[in-house]
Structures are given as C-alpha cells and as structure tokens.
Design a protein around this motif. Structure first.
Motif, short mmCIF file in Angstrom:
data_model
loop_
_atom_site.label_atom_id
_atom_site.label_comp_id
_atom_site.label_asym_id
_atom_site.label_seq_id
_atom_site.Cartn_x
_atom_site.Cartn_y
_atom_site.Cartn_z
N VAL A 103 0.87 -1.17 0.00
CA VAL A 103 0.00 0.00 0.00
C VAL A 103 0.91 1.23 0.00
O VAL A 103 1.60 1.51 0.98
N VAL A 104 0.95 1.92 -1.11
CA VAL A 104 1.79 3.11 -1.28
C VAL A 104 0.96 4.31 -0.86
O VAL A 104 -0.10 4.59 -1.43
N ALA A 145 4.80 -2.66 -10.23
CA ALA A 145 4.13 -3.61 -11.11
C ALA A 145 5.03 -4.04 -12.26
O ALA A 145 5.05 -5.22 -12.65
N ALA A 146 5.79 -3.08 -12.81
CA ALA A 146 6.69 -3.39 -13.92
C ALA A 146 7.78 -4.37 -13.50
O ALA A 146 8.30 -5.13 -14.33
N ALA A 147 8.11 -4.35 -12.20
CA ALA A 147 9.13 -5.27 -11.68
C ALA A 147 8.52 -6.60 -11.23
O ALA A 147 9.21 -7.43 -10.64
N GLY A 148 7.23 -6.77 -11.48
CA GLY A 148 6.57 -8.03 -11.13
C GLY A 148 5.90 -8.04 -9.78
O GLY A 148 5.43 -9.09 -9.33
N GLY A 149 5.82 -6.87 -9.12
CA GLY A 149 5.22 -6.80 -7.80
C GLY A 149 3.78 -6.34 -7.84
O GLY A 149 3.22 -6.04 -8.90
N SER A 150 3.16 -6.28 -6.66
CA SER A 150 1.77 -5.85 -6.52
C SER A 150 1.70 -4.64 -5.61
O SER A 150 2.26 -4.67 -4.50
N ALA A 151 1.05 -3.58 -6.05
CA ALA A 151 0.97 -2.36 -5.25
C ALA A 151 -0.32 -1.61 -5.53
O ALA A 151 -0.95 -1.78 -6.58
N TYR A 152 -0.69 -0.77 -4.58
CA TYR A 152 -1.93 0.00 -4.66
C TYR A 152 -1.64 1.37 -4.05
O TYR A 152 -1.04 1.47 -2.97
N VAL A 197 -7.84 0.34 2.65
CA VAL A 197 -7.02 -0.87 2.70
C VAL A 197 -7.88 -2.08 3.02
O VAL A 197 -7.71 -3.16 2.45
N ASP A 198 -8.82 -1.90 3.94
CA ASP A 198 -9.74 -2.99 4.28
C ASP A 198 -10.48 -3.47 3.04
O ASP A 198 -10.62 -4.68 2.79
#
Length: 249
Positions: free
Chosen positions: A34-35, A51-58, A77-78
């Motif tokens: 969570v950014v 995301a470009a590096a293969g990760g997951s973020a919001y 976040v919930d």
C-alpha cells in the motif's frame, strides 16, 4: 516462495527517496504494498514501477495531517486487501526556521504529520493487526532526536516524540502479538550519490554516507515474520556519526 508473499505492507511517505525504496523492496519480496502519500506526489508512478518489476501495489492518497483522511486510508485498505500485516511509518517533513520566528501553525503542521500521524496510523493498523493475531510496526525517526543543527526545533521534537512513542506502543501492543520498533537514520543520500565529496564520506566512521538501501535492510530485519523477540528498539543507522567525538581545531 518470497518472504513476504501474501502479506500486506503499508509504507507512508512512499513518494520520498527512502519511502520509494522501501515500497519497491517489499514489492520485490512478494508483498502487496500500500503506497501512501499526498495526492500529486508521484504515488501512481511508484505503483507502476513496482508492477513493472513483477510486484503488486496500490496507491492510497492521504494527507496524514488530517485525522479523517487517516481513518479513510485504512478503510480503503480494508476494502482492497482485507488485511494489514506490516506498517512502515516513514512520512515526515521539517521546517527549518529560527525558533524565534517559527509560528504556531508551522510547529503544528510538522507535529501533526510527523508525530500525530505516526500515532494515528499505528492506532488504526494495530486495530487490524490485533484482530489478525499480530503484526509489525516500524517507525522512522531520525538521529535528530538525539542531536541537532540550528533551526530544527519542530522536526527534532517530532522525531524525539516518535522514538518515545515507539517504546510506549511496544509495551501496550505486545500482548496482541504486535512488535513496534524504530529506525533513526543519519545522513542518507537520496539524490546524486556520486556528487558527494570525499570529506562527506570521511566524516563517517563507516567511511561512507548512507544510502536508502541501508534503511531498507534495517526495516527488513524488524519486519521479519520470524523476528518476534525484538520490540521497543530504536536502531540508529548513521555510519557511526552520533558516536564520534568532534573537537574544534
């Protein structure tokens, strides 16, 4: 499996030099990140990079100087992830101004984001972590909690408060399986490292100025899922500067 696979990590102040590296590092280690930062500070770009590096973020925008936005942040976040395992309270700023000229409004603005924001984010995170059976909170303070330059009163006071808040929260939240620790960075260069002078490095007993990766490694230590015995600790990461005696010629 990556060490933080399936875990949700929130990084506040994620648009800054250290925050950006922390968010990227947890994303690379498998976490759902969570950014968090103010709108317009580049949070969306950080999410794209992860995301470009293969990760997951919001990206969840929030002004931590506004309590109502903090409450809404955690509600978001919930709805998005349904859980929060790790909170990195990295957000903070300073106003460098003579204490004879610093206004009440300026003092409050620093304290509200740095200290009150850290407490409120920790409170909201702890509610969720308690329900889950535990979690990790890491607060980013500063060596300015213990030493100062002129015109840094509000910043120093806020960071000293964060260091004290850390051990108080560690005691209160320990029974809930939540560890709370603190990192106090010294000089961490987030700009052009190659532009530093030899004297900049030489004044550090370690022989170099710090890098964001030094803070990332400290944070990873505190948030390790196997590390449940270290809590209430303030780890100084400054290349030894605060232990160096300086004599004027």
């Amino acid at each position: 499996m990556k060490p933080y696979q399936g875990k949700t990590v929130m990084v506040t102040g994620a648009a800054g030099g250290i925050g950006r590296r922390l968010a990227a590092a947890y994303g690379a280690e498998g976490a759902q990140v969570v950014v968090t930062d103010r709108e317009g500070y580049g949070g969306d770009e950080i999410v794209k990079d992860i995301a470009a590096a293969g990760g997951s973020a919001y990206f969840a925008a929030a002004d931590l100087g506004r309590p109502e936005e903090i409450v809404q942040l955690f509600a978001n976040v919930d709805q998005t992830y349904g859980a929060l395992d790790i909170l990195i309270n990295n957000a903070g700023f300073g106003i460098w101004k003579s204490p004879l000229e610093l206004s009440v409004e300026e003092w409050d603005s620093v304290m509200n984001v740095n200290l009150r924001g850290t407490f409120l984010c920790s409170r909201e995170a702890a509610k969720r972590m308690k329900a889950q059976g535990g979690g990790r909170i890491v607060n980013v303070a500063s060596t300015r909690a213990a030493m100062s330059e002129p015109s840094s009163e509000a910043y120093a006071a806020s960071k000293g408060g964060i260091a004290s808040l850390t051990h108080a929260l560690a005691v209160s939240l320990g029974p809930d399986g939540i560890t709370v620790n603190c990192i106090s960075p010294g000089w961490i260069e987030t700009g052009d490292y190659d532009a530093l002078r030899p004297i900049d490095h030489m004044q550090h007993p370690s022989g170099r100025v710090g890098k964001p990766g030094d803070i990332v490694r400290a944070c990873m230590y505190f948030t390790s899922l196997d590390n449940d015995f270290v809590t209430g600790t303030n780890l100084t990461v400054d290349g030894g500067m605060t232990r160096k005696m300086i004599y004027e010629p």
